[in-house]
Design a protein around this motif. Structure first.
Motif, PDB file in Angstrom:
ATOM      1  N   HIS A 463       8.214  34.734  51.753  1.00  0.00           N
ATOM      2  CA  HIS A 463       7.567  34.434  53.022  1.00  0.00           C
ATOM      3  C   HIS A 463       6.668  33.213  52.830  1.00  0.00           C
ATOM      4  O   HIS A 463       6.508  32.701  51.719  1.00  0.00           O
ATOM      5  CB  HIS A 463       6.802  35.640  53.570  1.00  0.00           C
ATOM      6  CG  HIS A 463       5.497  35.950  52.904  1.00  0.00           C
ATOM      7  ND1 HIS A 463       5.386  36.435  51.619  1.00  0.00           N
ATOM      8  CD2 HIS A 463       4.210  35.848  53.366  1.00  0.00           C
ATOM      9  CE1 HIS A 463       4.114  36.634  51.315  1.00  0.00           C
ATOM     10  NE2 HIS A 463       3.381  36.277  52.352  1.00  0.00           N
ATOM     11  N   ASN A 464       6.097  32.728  53.905  1.00  0.00           N
ATOM     12  CA  ASN A 464       5.376  31.454  53.856  1.00  0.00           C
ATOM     13  C   ASN A 464       4.009  31.602  53.190  1.00  0.00           C
ATOM     14  O   ASN A 464       2.961  31.467  53.829  1.00  0.00           O
ATOM     15  CB  ASN A 464       5.216  30.875  55.268  1.00  0.00           C
ATOM     16  CG  ASN A 464       4.591  29.488  55.231  1.00  0.00           C
ATOM     17  OD1 ASN A 464       4.735  28.764  54.237  1.00  0.00           O
ATOM     18  ND2 ASN A 464       3.896  29.108  56.296  1.00  0.00           N
ATOM     19  N   ALA A 465       4.043  31.894  51.910  1.00  0.00           N
ATOM     20  CA  ALA A 465       2.837  31.919  51.084  1.00  0.00           C
ATOM     21  C   ALA A 465       3.255  31.456  49.693  1.00  0.00           C
ATOM     22  O   ALA A 465       3.186  32.217  48.723  1.00  0.00           O
ATOM     23  CB  ALA A 465       2.228  33.309  51.044  1.00  0.00           C
ATOM     24  N   PRO A 466       3.738  30.217  49.587  1.00  0.00           N
ATOM     25  CA  PRO A 466       4.330  29.762  48.320  1.00  0.00           C
ATOM     26  C   PRO A 466       3.399  29.869  47.127  1.00  0.00           C
ATOM     27  O   PRO A 466       3.866  30.057  45.992  1.00  0.00           O
ATOM     28  CB  PRO A 466       4.711  28.303  48.612  1.00  0.00           C
ATOM     29  CG  PRO A 466       3.948  27.912  49.831  1.00  0.00           C
ATOM     30  CD  PRO A 466       3.754  29.162  50.617  1.00  0.00           C
ATOM     31  N   ARG A 467       2.085  29.804  47.359  1.00  0.00           N
ATOM     32  CA  ARG A 467       1.152  29.845  46.218  1.00  0.00           C
ATOM     33  C   ARG A 467       1.248  31.173  45.471  1.00  0.00           C
ATOM     34  O   ARG A 467       1.072  31.213  44.244  1.00  0.00           O
ATOM     35  CB  ARG A 467      -0.281  29.607  46.709  1.00  0.00           C
ATOM     36  CG  ARG A 467      -0.822  30.663  47.644  1.00  0.00           C
ATOM     37  CD  ARG A 467      -2.147  30.231  48.284  1.00  0.00           C
ATOM     38  NE  ARG A 467      -2.737  31.284  49.098  1.00  0.00           N
ATOM     39  CZ  ARG A 467      -2.349  31.569  50.343  1.00  0.00           C
ATOM     40  NH1 ARG A 467      -1.359  30.875  50.895  1.00  0.00           N
ATOM     41  NH2 ARG A 467      -2.957  32.521  51.021  1.00  0.00           N
ATOM     42  N   PHE A 468       1.518  32.262  46.187  1.00  0.00           N
ATOM     43  CA  PHE A 468       1.656  33.558  45.515  1.00  0.00           C
ATOM     44  C   PHE A 468       2.863  33.538  44.582  1.00  0.00           C
ATOM     45  O   PHE A 468       2.784  33.976  43.432  1.00  0.00           O
ATOM     46  CB  PHE A 468       1.843  34.692  46.533  1.00  0.00           C
ATOM     47  CG  PHE A 468       0.699  34.866  47.507  1.00  0.00           C
ATOM     48  CD1 PHE A 468      -0.568  34.367  47.231  1.00  0.00           C
ATOM     49  CD2 PHE A 468       0.895  35.542  48.701  1.00  0.00           C
ATOM     50  CE1 PHE A 468      -1.617  34.535  48.133  1.00  0.00           C
ATOM     51  CE2 PHE A 468      -0.137  35.730  49.603  1.00  0.00           C
ATOM     52  CZ  PHE A 468      -1.394  35.216  49.322  1.00  0.00           C
ATOM     53  N   TYR A 469       3.982  33.060  45.096  1.00  0.00           N
ATOM     54  CA  TYR A 469       5.224  33.078  44.317  1.00  0.00           C
ATOM     55  C   TYR A 469       5.174  32.087  43.165  1.00  0.00           C
ATOM     56  O   TYR A 469       5.733  32.351  42.100  1.00  0.00           O
ATOM     57  CB  TYR A 469       6.401  32.791  45.256  1.00  0.00           C
ATOM     58  CG  TYR A 469       6.521  33.827  46.348  1.00  0.00           C
ATOM     59  CD1 TYR A 469       7.135  35.049  46.103  1.00  0.00           C
ATOM     60  CD2 TYR A 469       5.987  33.612  47.612  1.00  0.00           C
ATOM     61  CE1 TYR A 469       7.234  36.016  47.089  1.00  0.00           C
ATOM     62  CE2 TYR A 469       6.072  34.573  48.606  1.00  0.00           C
ATOM     63  CZ  TYR A 469       6.688  35.777  48.344  1.00  0.00           C
ATOM     64  OH  TYR A 469       6.764  36.730  49.318  1.00  0.00           O
ATOM     65  N   GLU A 470       4.498  30.968  43.388  1.00  0.00           N
ATOM     66  CA  GLU A 470       4.326  30.002  42.299  1.00  0.00           C
ATOM     67  C   GLU A 470       3.454  30.584  41.201  1.00  0.00           C
ATOM     68  O   GLU A 470       3.727  30.393  40.007  1.00  0.00           O
ATOM     69  CB  GLU A 470       3.709  28.713  42.851  1.00  0.00           C
ATOM     70  CG  GLU A 470       4.652  27.926  43.751  1.00  0.00           C
ATOM     71  CD  GLU A 470       3.943  26.841  44.554  1.00  0.00           C
ATOM     72  OE1 GLU A 470       2.726  26.646  44.339  1.00  0.00           O
ATOM     73  OE2 GLU A 470       4.587  26.208  45.407  1.00  0.00           O
ATOM     74  N   ALA A 471       2.413  31.321  41.595  1.00  0.00           N
ATOM     75  CA  ALA A 471       1.507  31.901  40.599  1.00  0.00           C
ATOM     76  C   ALA A 471       2.224  32.890  39.689  1.00  0.00           C
ATOM     77  O   ALA A 471       1.877  33.041  38.514  1.00  0.00           O
ATOM     78  CB  ALA A 471       0.337  32.594  41.308  1.00  0.00           C
ATOM     79  N   HIS A 473       5.493  32.635  39.077  1.00  0.00           N
ATOM     80  CA  HIS A 473       6.674  31.912  38.591  1.00  0.00           C
ATOM     81  C   HIS A 473       7.971  32.366  39.260  1.00  0.00           C
ATOM     82  O   HIS A 473       9.063  32.106  38.728  1.00  0.00           O
ATOM     83  CB  HIS A 473       6.811  32.052  37.062  1.00  0.00           C
ATOM     84  CG  HIS A 473       5.574  31.657  36.306  1.00  0.00           C
ATOM     85  ND1 HIS A 473       5.163  30.347  36.193  1.00  0.00           N
ATOM     86  CD2 HIS A 473       4.641  32.405  35.662  1.00  0.00           C
ATOM     87  CE1 HIS A 473       4.029  30.303  35.490  1.00  0.00           C
ATOM     88  NE2 HIS A 473       3.687  31.538  35.160  1.00  0.00           N
ATOM     89  N   LEU A 474       7.866  33.008  40.396  1.00  0.00           N
ATOM     90  CA  LEU A 474       9.080  33.515  41.041  1.00  0.00           C
ATOM     91  C   LEU A 474       9.914  32.417  41.665  1.00  0.00           C
ATOM     92  O   LEU A 474      11.123  32.587  41.860  1.00  0.00           O
ATOM     93  CB  LEU A 474       8.729  34.566  42.101  1.00  0.00           C
ATOM     94  CG  LEU A 474       8.035  35.844  41.624  1.00  0.00           C
ATOM     95  CD1 LEU A 474       8.088  36.907  42.707  1.00  0.00           C
ATOM     96  CD2 LEU A 474       8.648  36.389  40.340  1.00  0.00           C
TER      97      LEU A 474
END
Length: 891
Positions: A463-471, A473-474
């Protein structure tokens, strides 16, 4: 004589051999069912005479989806059936096969425990050979439990977790030496196509063989590839020796096919692979299974998108949930088939089977119709930080891959969707540990799927919260990034959509991008000529989808998209315009065609198309706005012809150029029956469509004798139109009062505050009505509603619902910040008078009826002396409110 003896022997052998083939049939009918955990329900002496009799597919939550009681039954339930098994099957291997049951299953046969399965969306089977009694009745007792289990995904999701045995159940009888059924309920045959091009293809076939006899067995394994007409293309055979109790793999050498006919979107050609086992000594056929074979090659490119058989293709399609109006998810095959046919009819070439594997007939139809698919397991919203959760997720991934391994339509395996939508922690070491474990789950699933099937791509949806997924490494892990984007719906700026696409393309170099979800809620009963986000109107749906499709088509690096969703679906936690339903489908729960479906159809289909929009809005209404006593309203006409002509009541409104697949006509409706007729020419094809509409015209001057007043139905605080389809009543927007006419005096429309500005009306469920949109808007601080009607007797119905609660409510996570910043109601009290007569002195909606409950008070009023109607509201404490009004002339 020898010739006739030979024929007799061959007929005998063939007849005997056929008798040894698999026998497969459903046992869906006449099960006894009850919720709960009756004592010793698995035993013969359990009295089930008072239990309900049901047929499978079955869910115990089908009524829960449409009632007003919050939540739905999640717990154990039992199915029991006495089944006679013919003695002719004795000595054979017996299996009971489930296409799906949600979500934990325990099987008992004749009082003995057979096995259990975890997971609500994949297939499974149990060997029941040793416990089956032939030539007599057998008691099948099945406990199914859809209780929340933190170790079984999905943990939570924006859909209802219907419990029950909701797909077909089969018995299978086969020779003790057979093609294996014990490999995650797969076919036991795995077909690979390592090399495919336009001139040749190579095929490898792996067959799992089981010997459940007490002796070793020597068999011949045959793979026969036939074309679509049944003509033999290639045949291979191999001798295999199986020891007692062994399951063994036989891998064929590469089978070469010259000049193959390829499986493609426009020509989904399928070969068939017949896998057979013969007794080597007797030559008897022991077992046979059939699998589809589609020869194709494909590639995803991070810059150019998707290529199938070397040809660039833009994948445009939908996601799909498996439920239906008043049926929950317990659907007959025909309803599943209808959905895929409607996707193809729309011109879709891509289906995201989400958020879980679905009925096998869905995949079969995608194979037949040339629809590229992705399939995913239901790891949604969050993970549980346990090894058991990880193990269950891995088992689901293996089931998914092996069960649909041979599907030519499948080109993507998915395994996570919006996994950080419900993060249990927001900061600190706990969040860091949660990120680490989620990454471990993702990497394990990625490695599992790639090992199981290196030939296909993997995908995760964010979903539109890329910082979570980047944190965590997804964003690095899957081969394809899927983005679920709702700008212009949950977030205010629709133009942020294309900016996010460009950001993702720039940020994640080398990653393939697919827009895996997008879409607004659309209630087909709601219309507006001032469309805005969260108004659930058909018109805003068109604005939204046009923008998204235009922007995706401009960008070749967007490999494809699956709009959310093919159909409306049940989601218990939602309220919106229809309680407990997510309205983002381009088809309704009952598969009603919305204008958004017609929009995609004209955009994607090559053959000539013509369809008048607003097709089901057949009880319309509006106010006279021309000198000819007509009401002009906009009507879309969908076509891929260059121009269309529209007639109303046999009068041409002229021709209009189509833009983005449709043209808008200003249609002058008259009171009563109206006939719309559309004409167009596409190439050599003449197109024609017709629609009949009943229009309830309301005069702007209520004493106008050329249009006698009969009734008026007005929603306050709203620019929307609403069609009450049960009573064929047309509700129209409010207007300010002018002498001789009708309308409100004073007040302002109710608009709820959200994290992204304000939105029309409320998003709460209004109890006691099936017309939420009528009650979800209101005029606050209204002083009067006046209608200068002629003298006579009238029924005046006033509609209310208290939209401000006295209790805090939890924000709905799926609204992504678009929930109301809740206003807590004060003590609201006011009086009401009609034509100077006090009819209610102390009216307090919340006190007398509670929060979010529909209230209708009907007053019978005599209008005389030409004074018309004046309904006046007298403030005592707090603000006055009115949600809607209906004025009906009795005499």
């Amino acid at each position: 004589m020898k010739k006739f003896l030979y024929i007799f022997i061959m007929l005998f052998v063939v007849g005997w051999a056929q008798a040894q083939q698999r026998v497969v049939y459903t046992i869906n009918d006449g099960w006894k069912f009850t919720k709960g955990s009756p004592f010793e329900a698995q035993l013969n002496n359990c009295d089930d005479s008072s239990w309900e009799t049901v047929n499978i597919p079955h869910t115990w939550n089908d009524k829960d989806a449409d009632d007003e009681t919050p939540g739905f039954y999640r717990g154990p339930a039992w199915y029991r059936k006495q089944l006679f098994v013919d003695k002719s099957q004795e000595g054979r291997q017996a299996v009971i096969y489930f296409e799906g049951a949600n979500q934990e299953v325990q099987l008992y046969l004749n009082g003995q425990f057979v096995g259990e399965h975890k997971g609500g969306y994949t297939r499974f089977c149990f060997d029941i050979t040793s416990k089956l009694r032939y030539g007599q009745e057998n008691l099948f007792a099945i406990c199914v439990n859809n209780t929340y289990n933190p170790n079984i995904p999905p943990l939570s999701a924006d859909f209802t977790f219907f419990g029950g045995i909701y797909r077909d159940v089969y018995l299978q009888f086969m020779n003790p030496v057979h093609i294996a059924t014990n490999d995650y309920a797969s076919s036991g045959v795995y077909i690979r196509t390592p090399e495919v091009n336009s001139s040749s293809a190579s095929v490898e076939i792996t067959t799992l063989l089981t010997n459940n006899t007490l002796r070793s067995a020597e068999v011949i394994v045959e793979s026969l590839i036939c074309d679509a007409d049944g003509k033999e293309v290639k045949r291979t055979q191999a001798d295999i020796k199986l020891v007692s109790g062994e399951t063994k793999a036989d891998i064929s050498k590469k089978i070469k096919i010259d000049s193959p006919r390829l499986w493609d979107i426009d020509d989904p050609y399928r070969y068939m692979v017949y896998t057979r086992i013969f007794d080597k000594k007797k030559g008897a056929l022991l077992d046979e299974v059939v699998n589809p074979l589609g020869l194709r090659w494909f590639e995803f490119d991070s810059e150019k998108g998707f290529f199938l058989n070397g040809k660039w293709r833009k994948l445009i399609g939908t996601a799909r949930h498996q439920d239906y109006f008043q049926k929950g998810n317990a659907l007959r095959d025909e309803l599943h088939v209808q959905d895929v046919l409607m996707l193809k009819e729309m011109g879709g070439n891509f289906l995201r089977v989400s958020h879980y594997p679905q009925d096998p007939v869905i995949m079969e139809m995608c194979d037949k119709l040339g629809i590229v698919t992705s399939v995913e397991i239901p790891v949604v919203n969050a993970v549980t930080e346990t090894e058991e959760f990880l193990t269950n997720s891995v088992e689901m991934a293996k089931e998914m891959v092996r069960q649909d391994f041979n599907r030519p339509s499948v080109m993507i395996w998915g395994y996570m969707n919006e996994i950080f939508l419900r993060r249990p922690y927001t900061e600190g070491k706990q969040l860091e540990d949660y990120y680490h474990f989620t990454e471990k789950v993702a990497r394990t699933l990625e490695a599992t799927i790639r090992k199981e099937d290196p030939s296909r791509y993997t995908m995760m949806a964010y979903h539109n919260a890329p910082r979570f997924y980047e944190a965590a490494h997804l964003t690095e892990i899957p081969m394809i990034q899927g983005w679920n984007l709702y700008q212009g719906w949950y977030e205010p700026d629709i133009n942020e959509f294309q900016r996010l696409l460009d950001r993702a393309h720039k940020m994640y170099k080398g990653k393939v991008l697919i827009v895996t979800e997008y879409g607004p809620g659309v209630d087909p009963r709601v219309h507006s000529y001032q469309p805005e986000r969260f108004d659930f109107s058909q018109e805003y749906g068109l604005v939204y989808h046009k923008h998204y499709l235009d922007e995706m088509m401009k960008r070749p690096f967007v490999a494809g998209s699956s709009l959310w969703n093919l159909n409306d679906f049940y989601s218990e936690s939602r309220v919106d315009a229809v309680p407990h339903v997510n309205n983002k489908g381009i088809l309704g729960l009952d598969r009603e065609v919305k204008d958004t479906y017609l929009f995609y159809k004209t955009a994607l289909i090559r053959r000539p198309i013509l369809a008048i929009g607003n097709r089901e809005w057949k009880a319309r209404g509006g106010v006279v706005n021309t000198e000819q006593n007509e009401c002009v309203q906009s009507v879309p006409v969908f076509s891929n012809a260059e121009e269309v002509e529209l007639f109303v009541n046999n009068k041409s409104l002229g021709k209009k150029k189509t833009e983005s697949g449709y043209a808008l006509f200003d249609v002058p409706f008259v009171n009563g029956e109206n006939q719309l007729e559309a004409l167009a020419v596409a190439g050599d094809t003449k197109l024609h469509d017709m629609l009949r509409i009943h229009f309830q015209l309301v005069s702007s001057q209520l004493k106008d004798k050329t249009l006698p007043f009969t009734e008026i139905n007005v929603m306050l605080g709203s620019p929307r139109y609403f069609e009450d389809r049960v009573a064929n009543v047309a509700w129209i927007p409010e207007q300010e009062y002018k002498p001789g006419s009708w309308g409100f005096v004073g007040g302002t429309p109710y608009r709820r505050k959200t994290g992204f500005g304000t939105m029309l009306g409320s998003d709460i469920d209004i109890c006691g009505t099936d017309m939420n949109p009528v009650f979800q808007t209101q005029r606050v601080g209204i002083e009067s509603f006046k209608a200068d009607v002629p003298d006579g007797e009238y029924s005046v119905s006033l509609y209310w619902a208290e939209l401000d609660s006295d209790k805090k409510k939890e924000a709905l996570i799926y609204n992504l910040g678009a929930d109301s910043e809740q206003t807590l109601v004060g003590n609201r009290s006011f009086g009401i008078s009609i034509n100077g007569v006090t009819v209610v002195d102390d009216f307090n909606v919340a006190r007398d009826y509670g929060y979010a409950r529909a209230v209708i008070k009907k007053f019978v009023v005599t209008v005389k002396n030409g004074k018309g109607l004046s309904i006046d509201f007298h403030k005592k404490e707090g603000e006055t409110i009115l949600n809607a009004i209906r004025i009906y002339r009795n005499y």
